[in-house]
Design an enzyme around this catalytic site. Structure first.
Site, PDB file in Angstrom:
ATOM      1  N   SER A  89       0.855  -1.169  -0.048  1.00 20.24           N
ATOM      2  CA  SER A  89      -0.099  -0.078  -0.127  1.00 20.24           C
ATOM      3  C   SER A  89       0.727   1.261   0.036  1.00 20.24           C
ATOM      4  CB  SER A  89      -0.895   0.171   1.128  1.00 20.24           C
ATOM      5  OG  SER A  89      -1.800  -1.225   1.193  1.00 20.24           O
ATOM      6  N   LYS A 163      -6.593   0.831  -3.666  1.00 23.48           N
ATOM      7  CA  LYS A 163      -6.454   0.418  -2.285  1.00 23.48           C
ATOM      8  C   LYS A 163      -6.475   1.241  -1.247  1.00 23.48           C
ATOM      9  CE  LYS A 163      -5.045  -2.680   0.760  1.00 23.48           C
ATOM     10  NZ  LYS A 163      -3.582  -3.151   0.940  1.00 23.48           N
ATOM     11  N   LYS A 231      -1.670   4.164   8.778  1.00 22.71           N
ATOM     12  CA  LYS A 231      -0.925   4.885   7.482  1.00 22.71           C
ATOM     13  C   LYS A 231      -1.860   4.867   6.328  1.00 22.71           C
ATOM     14  CE  LYS A 231       1.110   1.956   5.027  1.00 22.71           C
ATOM     15  NZ  LYS A 231       0.710   1.160   3.874  1.00 22.71           N
TER      16      LYS A 231
END
Length: 289
Positions: A89, A163, A231
């Site tokens: 990611s 994503k 994150k």
């Protein structure tokens, strides 16, 4: 096509084994030493230079900074005709920059982040969001298909954009399931019976069935870590801000994950949001890895 899988963490190891089982010639490499038991059955490259000789390099790293660092180390090693696939990611804008820089050298780039966790990686059933040119994606599709269900969603960076949106849905769904589990427990409902009762209905989801079971057992062994979820949610918040969009539930969920990290629980599974909402301290079972 020879493949080097760079990053043998929670996801990289089962992905390497799935590719090997499908007949792909794979070598693995990790930035830090790993217990040999963790990498059993995976051929390892002795050095990054050795791994960089593969035709295709799959990056399965923790974040954009790790990708930036590794690509800087790979820079003098890469040759025209190779293909780099970032399956972690990462920041979509940085993916676009990497794609442009590599294309100038005749090196292909595909961003193909995944969803489905280690279980999906081991079963070859990952959801794979693919960004890249038609040519580069066509080269990547056969090996991506061995890992799951790839969908080409757009040009370089589009896979990582998808994503981030996936992680927004996952993060908010975990919060919803955590709140529902806490409420069920407060009224004496057996969470396992509740999950069975909701199965197949509109409230059902993999998050309910898999993470709901972890919440009920107070076993927050990481499949996806709190720090990783945070994150990704922060990337979603940055994207929303850039688009001038207010996402109030996202802001609330980020605050809760930040609280978990501040309390020292960043390495637990992201289902540990339940622990925070339930007012629990981390039980010993939750720390088993």
């Amino acid at each position: 096509m020879t493949i080097a899988l760079l990053g043998l963490g929670l996801m990289g190891r089962p992905m390497a084994r799935t590719l090997l089982a499908a007949g792909w010639p794979v070598v693995g490499w990790n930035r830090s030493p790993l217990d040999p038991e963790l990498t059993a059955g995976i051929p390892l490259a002795a050095t990054l230079a050795e791994a960089a000789q593969a035709e295709t390099l799959i990056l399965m790293l923790s974040d954009s900074a790790a990708v930036d660092d590794l690509l800087a180390r790979l820079d003098p090693l890469l040759q025209p005709g190779q293909l780099v696939i970032d399956m972690g990611s990462s920041d979509p804008l940085r993916s676009q920059a990497h794609a442009t820089a590599l294309a100038a050298r005749g090196i292909g780039w595909v961003d193909a982040p995944v969803s489905g966790g280690p279980e999906g990686a081991a079963a070859g059933m990952l959801a794979i969001m693919v960004g890249g040119t038609e040519t580069d994606v066509a080269r990547a599709m056969p090996l991506l298909s061995a890992l799951g269900r790839p969908t080409h969603v757009g040009p370089p960076g589009a896979g990582h954009t998808a994503k981030v949106i996936n992680q927004l849905i996952v993060g908010l769904t975990i919060q919803a399931v955590a709140e529902a589990t806490v409420l069920a427990e407060a009224y004496g409902l057996d969470p396992a019976l509740l999950r069975a009762a909701l199965a197949g209905g509109f409230a059902d989801s993999k998050v309910l069935q898999i993470h709901g079971a972890r919440m009920a057992a107070r076993r927050y062994i990481p499949g996806g870590k709190v720090t990783t979820q945070l994150k990704d949610l922060r990337m979603a918040a940055a994207m929303a801000a850039a688009a001038g969009i207010d996402l109030p539930h996202l802001r609330d969920t980020i605050t809760r994950y930040e609280t978990l990290v501040a309390r020292g629980h960043g390495d637990l599974d992201h289902s540990a949001l339940h622990m925070l909402l339930a007012g629990d301290n981390a039980p010993a079972a939750s720390l088993n890895r």
